[in-house]
Design a protein around this motif. Structure first.
Motif, PDB file in Angstrom:
ATOM      1  N   PRO A 176      51.249  43.820  54.120  1.00 34.28           N
ATOM      2  CA  PRO A 176      52.204  42.734  53.878  1.00 34.28           C
ATOM      3  C   PRO A 176      51.512  41.373  53.838  1.00 34.28           C
ATOM      4  CG  PRO A 176      52.418  43.584  56.126  1.00 34.28           C
ATOM      5  CD  PRO A 176      51.412  44.448  55.446  1.00 34.28           C
ATOM      6  N   SER A 177      50.216  41.347  54.139  1.00 40.91           N
ATOM      7  CA  SER A 177      49.493  40.075  54.094  1.00 40.91           C
ATOM      8  C   SER A 177      48.916  39.771  52.723  1.00 40.91           C
ATOM      9  CB  SER A 177      48.345  40.093  55.105  1.00 40.91           C
ATOM     10  OG  SER A 177      48.853  40.126  56.416  1.00 40.91           O
ATOM     11  N   PHE A 178      48.899  40.755  51.828  1.00 44.53           N
ATOM     12  CA  PHE A 178      48.274  40.522  50.521  1.00 44.53           C
ATOM     13  C   PHE A 178      48.829  39.296  49.790  1.00 44.53           C
ATOM     14  CE2 PHE A 178      48.066  41.258  45.871  1.00 44.53           C
ATOM     15  CZ  PHE A 178      46.708  41.117  45.715  1.00 44.53           C
ATOM     16  N   PRO A 179      50.140  39.036  49.880  1.00 48.84           N
ATOM     17  CA  PRO A 179      50.653  37.848  49.185  1.00 48.84           C
ATOM     18  C   PRO A 179      49.976  36.542  49.631  1.00 48.84           C
ATOM     19  CG  PRO A 179      52.461  39.254  49.897  1.00 48.84           C
ATOM     20  CD  PRO A 179      51.220  39.842  50.475  1.00 48.84           C
ATOM     21  N   HIS A 180      49.382  36.544  50.841  1.00 48.09           N
ATOM     22  CA  HIS A 180      48.708  35.330  51.323  1.00 48.09           C
ATOM     23  C   HIS A 180      47.233  35.274  50.920  1.00 48.09           C
ATOM     24  CE1 HIS A 180      52.254  34.657  53.744  1.00 48.09           C
ATOM     25  NE2 HIS A 180      52.106  35.846  54.310  1.00 48.09           N
ATOM     26  N   ASP A 181      46.735  36.365  50.352  1.00 50.84           N
ATOM     27  CA  ASP A 181      45.300  36.425  50.010  1.00 50.84           C
ATOM     28  C   ASP A 181      45.090  35.724  48.678  1.00 50.84           C
ATOM     29  OD1 ASP A 181      45.137  38.008  52.258  1.00 50.84           O
ATOM     30  OD2 ASP A 181      44.948  39.896  51.158  1.00 50.84           O
ATOM     31  N   LEU A 182      45.173  34.408  48.697  1.00 55.28           N
ATOM     32  CA  LEU A 182      45.307  33.690  47.430  1.00 55.28           C
ATOM     33  C   LEU A 182      44.072  32.922  46.984  1.00 55.28           C
ATOM     34  CD1 LEU A 182      48.978  32.472  47.898  1.00 55.28           C
ATOM     35  CD2 LEU A 182      48.143  34.212  46.303  1.00 55.28           C
ATOM     36  N   ARG A 183      42.969  33.086  47.703  1.00 59.77           N
ATOM     37  CA  ARG A 183      41.827  32.252  47.327  1.00 59.77           C
ATOM     38  C   ARG A 183      40.724  33.116  46.703  1.00 59.77           C
ATOM     39  NH1 ARG A 183      40.841  26.986  49.463  1.00 59.77           N
ATOM     40  NH2 ARG A 183      42.081  27.360  51.343  1.00 59.77           N
ATOM     41  N   PRO A 184      40.651  33.184  45.386  1.00 63.15           N
ATOM     42  CA  PRO A 184      39.565  33.949  44.766  1.00 63.15           C
ATOM     43  C   PRO A 184      38.234  33.250  45.033  1.00 63.15           C
ATOM     44  CG  PRO A 184      40.778  32.713  43.109  1.00 63.15           C
ATOM     45  CD  PRO A 184      41.482  32.485  44.412  1.00 63.15           C
ATOM     46  N   GLY A 185      37.155  33.961  44.794  1.00 65.38           N
ATOM     47  CA  GLY A 185      35.858  33.353  45.062  1.00 65.38           C
ATOM     48  C   GLY A 185      34.706  34.301  44.883  1.00 65.38           C
ATOM     49  N   PRO A 186      33.573  33.943  45.457  1.00 71.07           N
ATOM     50  CA  PRO A 186      32.325  34.642  45.157  1.00 71.07           C
ATOM     51  C   PRO A 186      31.912  35.680  46.196  1.00 71.07           C
ATOM     52  CG  PRO A 186      31.859  32.560  46.215  1.00 71.07           C
ATOM     53  CD  PRO A 186      33.337  32.712  46.223  1.00 71.07           C
ATOM     54  N   LEU A 187      32.717  35.889  47.265  1.00 75.40           N
ATOM     55  CA  LEU A 187      32.275  36.796  48.324  1.00 75.40           C
ATOM     56  C   LEU A 187      32.809  38.206  48.105  1.00 75.40           C
ATOM     57  CD1 LEU A 187      32.669  34.794  51.674  1.00 75.40           C
ATOM     58  CD2 LEU A 187      30.778  34.789  50.046  1.00 75.40           C
ATOM     59  N   ASN A 226      53.261  44.780  46.323  1.00 76.42           N
ATOM     60  CA  ASN A 226      51.964  44.142  46.073  1.00 76.42           C
ATOM     61  C   ASN A 226      51.533  44.298  44.622  1.00 76.42           C
ATOM     62  OD1 ASN A 226      51.573  43.029  48.607  1.00 76.42           O
ATOM     63  ND2 ASN A 226      50.653  44.904  49.442  1.00 76.42           N
ATOM     64  N   LEU A 227      51.784  45.470  44.056  1.00 79.32           N
ATOM     65  CA  LEU A 227      51.379  45.700  42.662  1.00 79.32           C
ATOM     66  C   LEU A 227      52.233  44.926  41.668  1.00 79.32           C
ATOM     67  CD1 LEU A 227      50.665  49.542  42.408  1.00 79.32           C
ATOM     68  CD2 LEU A 227      49.044  47.683  41.975  1.00 79.32           C
ATOM     69  N   PHE A 228      53.553  44.978  41.880  1.00 81.13           N
ATOM     70  CA  PHE A 228      54.460  44.366  40.886  1.00 81.13           C
ATOM     71  C   PHE A 228      54.699  42.876  41.129  1.00 81.13           C
ATOM     72  CE2 PHE A 228      55.561  48.861  40.329  1.00 81.13           C
ATOM     73  CZ  PHE A 228      55.602  48.967  38.940  1.00 81.13           C
ATOM     74  N   ASP A 229      54.871  42.512  42.398  1.00 81.97           N
ATOM     75  CA  ASP A 229      55.300  41.139  42.685  1.00 81.97           C
ATOM     76  C   ASP A 229      54.141  40.190  43.006  1.00 81.97           C
ATOM     77  OD1 ASP A 229      57.728  42.396  42.493  1.00 81.97           O
ATOM     78  OD2 ASP A 229      58.030  42.525  44.676  1.00 81.97           O
ATOM     79  N   HIS A 230      53.057  40.726  43.564  1.00 80.78           N
ATOM     80  CA  HIS A 230      52.006  39.823  44.041  1.00 80.78           C
ATOM     81  C   HIS A 230      50.675  39.990  43.319  1.00 80.78           C
ATOM     82  CE1 HIS A 230      54.869  38.758  47.088  1.00 80.78           C
ATOM     83  NE2 HIS A 230      54.952  40.015  47.502  1.00 80.78           N
ATOM     84  N   SER A 231      50.628  40.931  42.367  1.00 86.28           N
ATOM     85  CA  SER A 231      49.420  41.062  41.546  1.00 86.28           C
ATOM     86  C   SER A 231      49.718  40.480  40.170  1.00 86.28           C
ATOM     87  CB  SER A 231      49.023  42.534  41.410  1.00 86.28           C
ATOM     88  OG  SER A 231      48.692  43.075  42.670  1.00 86.28           O
ATOM     89  N   ARG A 232      48.674  40.264  39.397  1.00 90.28           N
ATOM     90  CA  ARG A 232      48.865  39.921  37.976  1.00 90.28           C
ATOM     91  C   ARG A 232      48.140  41.009  37.192  1.00 90.28           C
ATOM     92  NH1 ARG A 232      47.493  34.780  39.590  1.00 90.28           N
ATOM     93  NH2 ARG A 232      45.378  35.198  38.864  1.00 90.28           N
ATOM     94  N   TYR A 233      48.817  42.160  37.066  1.00 87.57           N
ATOM     95  CA  TYR A 233      48.162  43.331  36.519  1.00 87.57           C
ATOM     96  C   TYR A 233      48.720  43.646  35.134  1.00 87.57           C
ATOM     97  CZ  TYR A 233      46.423  48.102  36.112  1.00 87.57           C
ATOM     98  OH  TYR A 233      45.799  49.241  35.673  1.00 87.57           O
ATOM     99  N   ASP A 234      47.823  43.791  34.167  1.00 89.98           N
ATOM    100  CA  ASP A 234      48.232  44.009  32.772  1.00 89.98           C
ATOM    101  C   ASP A 234      48.327  45.475  32.393  1.00 89.98           C
ATOM    102  OD1 ASP A 234      48.303  41.290  32.340  1.00 89.98           O
ATOM    103  OD2 ASP A 234      46.186  41.212  31.743  1.00 89.98           O
ATOM    104  N   GLY A 235      47.653  46.345  33.142  1.00 85.83           N
ATOM    105  CA  GLY A 235      47.627  47.765  32.771  1.00 85.83           C
ATOM    106  C   GLY A 235      48.950  48.459  33.070  1.00 85.83           C
ATOM    107  N   SER A 236      49.013  49.761  32.793  1.00 87.56           N
ATOM    108  CA  SER A 236      50.243  50.529  33.048  1.00 87.56           C
ATOM    109  C   SER A 236      50.269  50.988  34.498  1.00 87.56           C
ATOM    110  CB  SER A 236      50.292  51.778  32.164  1.00 87.56           C
ATOM    111  OG  SER A 236      49.864  51.457  30.865  1.00 87.56           O
ATOM    112  N   ILE A 237      51.489  50.961  35.057  1.00 81.04           N
ATOM    113  CA  ILE A 237      51.683  51.508  36.396  1.00 81.04           C
ATOM    114  C   ILE A 237      52.695  52.644  36.286  1.00 81.04           C
ATOM    115  CG2 ILE A 237      52.407  51.046  38.770  1.00 81.04           C
ATOM    116  CD1 ILE A 237      51.745  48.087  38.314  1.00 81.04           C
ATOM    117  N   TYR A 238      52.302  53.837  36.711  1.00 78.40           N
ATOM    118  CA  TYR A 238      53.200  54.987  36.703  1.00 78.40           C
ATOM    119  C   TYR A 238      53.652  55.272  38.117  1.00 78.40           C
ATOM    120  CZ  TYR A 238      51.137  55.530  32.112  1.00 78.40           C
ATOM    121  OH  TYR A 238      50.715  55.305  30.829  1.00 78.40           O
TER     122      TYR A 238
END
Lengths: 709, 709
Positions: A149-160, A32-44
Motif C-alpha cells: 500500500p506504500s507504492f503510491p508514495h514511491d514517487l521519486r524516480p532516479g539513478p539508484l 498498484n498496477l491500474f491506479d498507481h502505475s503508468r503501464y502501457d502493456g496488456s494486463i490480464y
C-alpha cells in the motif's frame, strides 16, 4: 539485453488471484498496477471466482489467457500456487512473480511447496521471483508489481538500484525518498526459490538508467553468482554499496533463521566485498549516504575536503570527526585565502575549517561568494556543510544559496542536517537532490567511503579481472578430511615450488644424527606425526642442536615426551631440519574453505599478533600479485616488515612470492585442499628469502595426491 | 544552596542596553524576558538613549537603578561594557551576563577588553557569565536571559541540564526538543572570562530539577575545577554525558582557535572522563541518545536486552549490530517463550530477537500482550524496538501500544525510528517521552553506553573518592627540565620503595669487574649518561656477561661504541646490574604531565604492542588500588599476563605494587617530576616480583631532590 529485461519491463502481465476484496493482496496488486502505475502493456486478470473486475474480463485460468504474458504475478495461497505455476510454465510465461507467502519460511509443509516450485523453474526455464516477497517496483518506468500500500508514495524516480532480500528493510530504503533519494528500481528477492539478489545486481549492472547499486544481503545462496555479478558491476564502472547481515554471531543466527541461507564468516564476507570494490557499510541509512554521494559525483581519488560552516563550534566538531576518520582537510591555495579574507569579517576563520561566523546568515551574496571560493579551490574534492540549527527562513535562504553554488561548481557540497527540527529548508535540499546527511559522524563516514572507493577505482582495473573460478567452494562429496604430517605437507609444498628448509625424516636416533650431519649443524628436530598439531606444547621440538650428541639426546627426550604427553599418537620419527639464522620476522599464511566464497587466504604476523590483535588480512583465491603486495601493507603491524628501530627490512619480495605460490598451489589442487596453516613462515632480511617453517595441511582423501601421502 | 543559584533564578534583573530597535540584541533580549518568559521578579531597563521602553521607565545607568539586581544582562558593545561592568561591580550586582561579542574572540583589542573584565570580576567578586554567548535558558523556570530568536520555541521543560561553551552547538541540542527531549537549563559559557562549563556542571550537580547532565566541551580552562565538578556529579548520583572536541589534531587546532583554550591530549581527556564515570560520546546527537535513556531508567548493571520487531530483516540486522557492539541478547525464561508461543503465529520467531511478523500490525491487543511478555522477562534490561517503516495509521497504533505497555513496565522500550519519513507516530513517541533513536547503530551505541554506565555505577563508590589534588598540573615557574641518568633515576626510585635490580656505577673497567663479582654473575652492563637515551641503539648495553673477562671486554667495547656513535656524550661510567632470569613479561609504565589534568600514568605491554597497537591504558594520578588492578585487565594484550599457551602467569600482585609505588612517588615529588618512562619493567612469574629494568626521569631543577642528582 540482460536476461531479466522483460521481468522489470514486461510487455504484458497476468495477475493470478485478481480480486477486489478490500485490503486483500489481490486487490492491492491491481490498484498498484491500474491506479498507481503508468503501464502501457496488456494486463490480464485471472480469477477462480470472478468473471469480471474493474470492467475487464477475468479468465478462470492462465491457460485461457489469449496471449503468453512476459510476467505472471501470483497472489494466490501457496497451496494452489504450485499447480498454477506449472500451468504458467507450460504456457511459456517468462517470469513468475510470486508474492504469496507460506513457502520456505513457513515450516516443513511450506518447504515442500518451495522445493516443488524450484523444480518447476529448473525444468521449464521459467524464472521465479520470490516467493514471500512484496514484489518489484520499477520507479523509472512507473510500474509497481507489488501489493504494498506504500507504492503510491514511491514517487521519486532516479539513478539508484536497490536489491534486497527482505521486504521490510527494502521499504525502509524506499522511504529515503523523503530525504531526496531517487530510485530506479527496487527488487526484493524474498525466499529466492530461483532468482537471487545476485541476479538483480547483474541486471542493474547492465541497466542504463541505474548509476549506483545498493544491496542489503542476509544470506548468499550462490557465492559464484554473487561474485560474478559484482565483477560485472565493477567492469561496468557501477559502484555497489552493500550492507551484509551476519557480522556477529547474533546476526548470523538471526539471518540464518530468517532466510534459511548460509551467512558465512563475517571476516571472509568483508574481505570478499572489499576485494571486489564493494563499499561495505555498517547500517541501513549508510547505504543511502554513500550511494547518493556516489551518484552526485564519482570520486577521482583525491582525498582532501573543506568544511564550511557559520558556527565555530560545529566547524571545530566537524574538523575533529574528520580527523578521527583519517580524512584530510585541504590546505587552501593562496588565492582562496585571499578571496576569503577580502570577503569575510576579520574575526571569521578563513583557514580550513572555514567559520564564516553568522555574518553570512544575513547576507546571501556573501554566502554565495565565499562558498564558491571554497568550492573553487583546486585541492577541494568535497565540501562538508554542517547545518547546525533550523533557523526557519534564514536556513531556507542558506539552502537556496547552496543550490545556486552547486549549479556552478562540480565539487559536491554535502549538507549535514544536524537539527532534530526538519523544517522547510530540509525539504528544499531534498528536492534539489542535495541529500543531507543526518549526523556529522554519518556524513564523515560516508565521505571516507566515497574517497576510498575513488582510490580503489583509480587504482584497480576490473577489465583485467579473470572470471572468478570459485576454487573448491564445495568440498567434494563423499571425501573425508585427512591431516598430513608436517613432513608430508612440506614435501608437497616443496614439489609446488614453495621454499622449505632442507630437511629429512629420520626413523632412528642414528639416522637423525646422520641426516643432521648431512644438512649441517645447527639443526632443528621435531616429532613427525599427522595426529599431533601442537608439537612444541608437548616438548616435541628442539632447536639449535649444535652437534651429534645434542641430536641423539633430542631423539631420546622427544620420544619420552611424546610417550608421556600423547601416548596414543602415531609417530613417524623425527624431522631433522636446517636451522635458519636469527633476525627473521615470523609471519602466518593460512588458507581455508569458505562455504560461500571458496578458498580464502589469510596473512598476518605470527604469534600473539594474530591471537590478541586479530591483525590479519584476507583475499579470495586466486591472488593477483598486486593484491599480494597490498596485503603486506594492510596489517597494522606491517612496520615490522620494514624493520624496527634501525633493524634490517624483511625480504618482502620473497614473501610475496610465497603468497603467490600458495595461491597457485591451491589452484592446482583445489578439491584436495580444505585447509592450510603455514605458521610460522620465516622471512629473512632482504635477499635472504622466506621459508615455511611449519605446515599443517588438511586435505581430502578422494584426491589422489592427498591420499598418496 | 549552590553559589550560582541566583544566576539562574534571579530575584531581579537589569538589562543594560535595553532597546526596541527591531532585531537588535537589546530588543530581542527584552522580548524573551517580557513576552516569552514567565518571570515574577523585577526587571530594570537601562538605556543611554531612551527614557522609556514598553511603558516602563529606563535608567540612564545601572548606578541609578533603585535596587541591586541579582543579575545584570549586558548587551551593549564591548568597548562600553567594561565601564558598565565596573559600575555593576560597585553597585554589588552578583552576576553579569555579558551577551556582547567583541572580546577575546575578536583580536588583540578584544583580548585587552576581556582581560579588563576578568580583572573586574576577580577584584570585586562579581561573577561574569560570557562574554560572547547567547545567554542562559532556564526552561523549567521559564526564564530566557538570551537574545536568541529561537527561545520562544524552547517549550519543553524536563530533567536534562545542558552545559556548552559555544552557542550554535548548544542551540542544536535545544532543537532535540523536537525528538521529545525535555530540558531544565541550558548554559552556554562563551569566552569564559570568569564562569566556566565546570561551574555550570557543579550547579547542575546540585540542582534538584536536573537528573542528567549533558556537556559539550571544546577546551577546559581549569582542569582541577572541571574534575571537582565531575566528582560532585558522581557523588550526587547524576550521570554526566560528554562530548569533548579535540580528539584529532584538526579538532584540537580548530577548537583552540575557536575558544583560545588548551584542549590537552585526546587520550588523556578520554581516560580522565572514563575514570570519573563520565560517558564520553562521539557525536552531538549521541549526547541526547544516552542522556535521555539515563533519564528514563537508571541502569542497574544488567547487560542483556531484547529485540522486538515486526520485520524479520530488521530484527536480524538489529541483532547483528547488537552483537558487534558486545551487547548481549537475553535468553528468555521458559515462561516467556511459552507465552509468546501461545500468542504469536507459528511462523513468528519467538527467540530473541522476537520477529512477530506483520501479525501484530493488524492486532493491537496482540502487540500489547507480546511486548509486555518480553518486557516482563526477568532477564531483560531494555527492549529495542526497530520501527522499520512509517506506515501511517498502523505505525501510530503501534506507538500507542508501546506507550500503554511502557506505563505497565519499568523496563525501558527504545524505539528506533529507521524511516526518513517522520510521520505522526514519530511525534507520538516524542510527546510520550519515549524518544526514538535515529538509527540502529546509534541506538545500540547508546544502549551499550547506558549499560557500561550501569556497571560503573554499581561497582564504583564516588563517596569514597578523595578531593582530587591536581598533582603538579602546572610545572613550577622558572624551573627548567633536567634529565636524570639511569643510575640516578633508579636510585631515586629505589629510595621510594620501587624494586630495581641490584646495581652499581663503575667508573673504570677494574671497578666494573669488582662490582660484577659483588653482585654475582651473570650481569648486565650499560653505559651511564644523562644525555644518552637510546643506549642500546649505539651499542651501549651488554647483557648476560658471565665472567670477569666478559665484563672487562664489555667496558672497552661500550666505551669505543659511545666514542664512535655519540662522541659528545657526557659519560659517568658503566652501570653494572644483576641480570634477571628469562621468562618474564616486559611492561611499560610511564608518567607525563598533562597541561589540563596534571600527572597521568600510562601502562601497557612493552615494545611493539605500544608502538604499533597503541595498546595502553591511562589514569589520572593518584591511583587507587582498584584502578591499578583494573588497568591490567584493560589492555588488549592482558592475556599475556595470565600466561600464554600454558606458560606461567605473571606476578600481577608485584606489578600492581609497582604501579601504586609510582603513584606515591609522584605524589611526594609532584613539582619535581615532569616525565617518567620505566621501560621495560620486568614482571616475573608469580612470586618472583617485578623490577624496573630501565628508567628515564625528566625532573625540574628547582626541586632540591631532583637538582641534587
Amino acid at each position: 539485453m540482460n536476461e531479466l529485461h522483460y521481468l522489470f519491463n514486461p510487455r504484458s502481465i497476468a495477475v493470478i488471484g485478481a480480486s477486489d476484496k478490500p485490503a486483500s493482496i489481490g486487490a492491492r496488486t491491481l490498484e498498484n498496477l491500474f491506479d498507481h502505475s503508468r503501464y502501457d502493456g496488456s494486463i490480464y486478470l485471472v480469477s477462480a471466482t470472478r468473471s469480471e473486475l474493474r470492467g475487464q474480463r477475468c479468465y478462470a485460468s492462465i491457460v485461457d489467457v489469449p496471449q503468453t504474458p512476459d510476467v505472471a504475478i501470483v497472489v494466490i495461497p501457496a497451496q494452489s500456487a504450485v499447480q498454477v505455476l506449472q500451468e504458467c510454465a507450460e504456457k511459456g510465461v517468462k517470469f513468475a512473480v510470486v508474492l504469496s507467502s507460506g513457502f520456505g519460511e513457513a515450516g516443513e509443509q511450506g518447504q515442500r511447496l518451495e522445493a516443488q516450485i524450484k523444480q518447476i523453474s529448473a525444468q521449464s526455464g521459467m524464472r521465479i521471483y520470490g516467493p514471500n516477497c512484496p514484489g518489484a517496483c520499477n520507479i523509472n518506468a512507473r510500474l509497481g508489481m507489488t501489493f504494498s500500500p506504500s507504492f503510491p508514495h514511491d514517487l521519486r524516480p532516479g539513478p539508484l538500484g536497490i536489491a534486497t532480500q527482505g521486504g521490510g528493510l527494502g521499504r525502509n530504503l524506499m522511504q529515503a525518498m523523503e530525504r531526496g533519494i531517487g530510485v530506479a528500481l527496487w527488487s526484493s528477492s524474498g525466499n529466492e526459490a530461483d532468482l537471487q539478489v545476485a541476479d538483480f545486481i547483474d541486471y542493474m549492472a547492465d541497466a542504463p538508467d541505474i548509476k549506483v547499486i545498493l544491496t542489503l544481503v542476509e544470506g548468499i545462496k550462490d557465492g559464484a553468482k554473487f561474485v560474478a555479478a559484482l565483477q560485472k558491476a565493477a567492469r561496468n564502472g557501477k559502484p555497489v554499496v552493500a550492507l551484509k547481515v551476519g557480522r556477529s554471531e547474533y546476526g548470523q543466527r538471526a539471518a540464518a533463521s530468517h532466510t534459511a541461507s548460509i551467512t558465512g564468516a563475517a571476516e571472509v564476507n568483508s574481505a570478499a566485498l572489499k576485494q571486489l570494490g564493494v563499499i561495505e557499510v555498517d547500517d541501513i541509512d549508510e547505504l543511502i549516504d554513500v550511494g547518493w554521494l556516489l551518484n552526485r559525483h564519482m570520486p577521482d581519488g583525491r582525498s582532501d575536503i573543506a568544511i564550511y560552516c557559520s558556527s565555530g563550534g560545529a566547524a571545530a566538531l566537524t574538523a575533529d570527526i574528520v580527523g578521527q576518520r583519517g580524512v584530510r582537510l585541504t590546505e587552501f591555495a593562496p588565492a582562496t585565502v585571499e578571496r576569503l579574507a577580502a570577503l569575510l569579517p576579520g574575526y571569521a576563520a578563513i583557514g580550513n575549517p572555514v567559520d564564516t561566523t553568522t555574518a553570512v546568515l544575513s547576507n546571501e551574496q556573501l554566502m554565495d561568494s565565499t562558498l564558491l571560493a571554497v568550492c573553487s579551490d583546486p585541492g577541494v574534492a568535497l565540501v562538508l556543510l554542517p547545518v547546525t540549527i533550523d533557523y526557519g527562513t534564514t536556513t531556507e535562504k542558506m539552502a537556496q544559496a547552496v543550490s545556486r553554488v552547486q549549479k556552478e561548481s562540480p565539487v559536491p557540497i554535502l549538507p549535514i542536517w544536524m537539527s532534530d527540527r526538519n523544517g522547510k529548508a530540509f525539504s528544499m535540499y531534498a528536492e534539489d537532490g542535495i541529500v543531507p546527511a543526518k549526523s556529522i559522524g554519518k556524513a564523515v563516514k560516508a565521505v571516507r567511503r566515497w574517497m576510498d572507493y575513488g582510490k580503489w577505482r583509480t587504482q584497480t582495473h576490473p577489465q583485467h579481472w579473470k572470471p572468478w573460478p570459485t576454487l573448491g567452494r564445495a568440498a567434494p562429496q563423499g571425501a573425508t578430511p585427512l591431516s598430513l604430517s608436517e613432513g608430508n605437507a612440506k614435501s608437497w609444498l616443496a614439489e609446488n615450488g614453495l621454499p622449505v628448509p632442507r630437511s629429512a625424516l629420520a626413523t632412528s636416533a642414528q639416522e637423525a644424527v646422520r641426516e643432521a650431519a648431512a644438512i649441517g649443524f645447527p639443526v632443528v628436530a621435531k616429532v613427525s606425526s599427522a595426529t599431533l598439531t601442537h608439537k612444541s606444547d608437548i616438548g616435541g621440538v628442539f632447536v639449535n642442536l649444535r652437534d651429534a650428541g645434542a641430536v641423539h639426546e633430542a631423539w631420546n627426550t622427544i620420544m619420552e615426551n611424546v610417550h608421556r604427553h600423547a601416548p596414543g599418537a602415531k609417530v613417524d620419527g623425527l624431522l631433522i631440519e636446517e636451522m635458519l639464522p636469527a633476525g627473521g620476522v615470523e609471519v602466518l599464511i593460512g588458507v581455508s574453505r569458505d562455504p560461500v566464497f571458496g578458498h580464502v587466504i589469510t596473512f598476518g604476523l605470527g604469534g600473539i599478533y594474530v591471537e590478541v590483535f586479530k591483525d590479519v588480512t584476507r583475499r579470495l583465491l586466486p591472488l593477483q600479485r598486486e593484491e599480494a603486495t597490498a596485503m603486506l601493507g594492510e596489517i597494522r603491524s606491517s612496520a615490522l616488515l620494514e624493520g624496527v628501530r634501525g633493524g634490517p627490512s624483511a625480504d618482502v619480495a620473497a614473501l610475496i612470492d610465497v603468497l603467490m605460490k600458495v595461491s597457485d598451489f591451491v589452484g592446482r589442487h583445489a578439491d584436495a585442499i580444505d585447509e592450510i596453516d603455514l605458521n610460522p613462515v620465516w622471512v629473512g632480511p632482504k635477499g635472504e628469502g622466506a621459508y615455511v617453517l611449519d605446515a599443517v595441511i588438511v586435505g581430502r582423501q578422494s584426491d589422489d595426491e592427498a591420499a598418496r601421502r
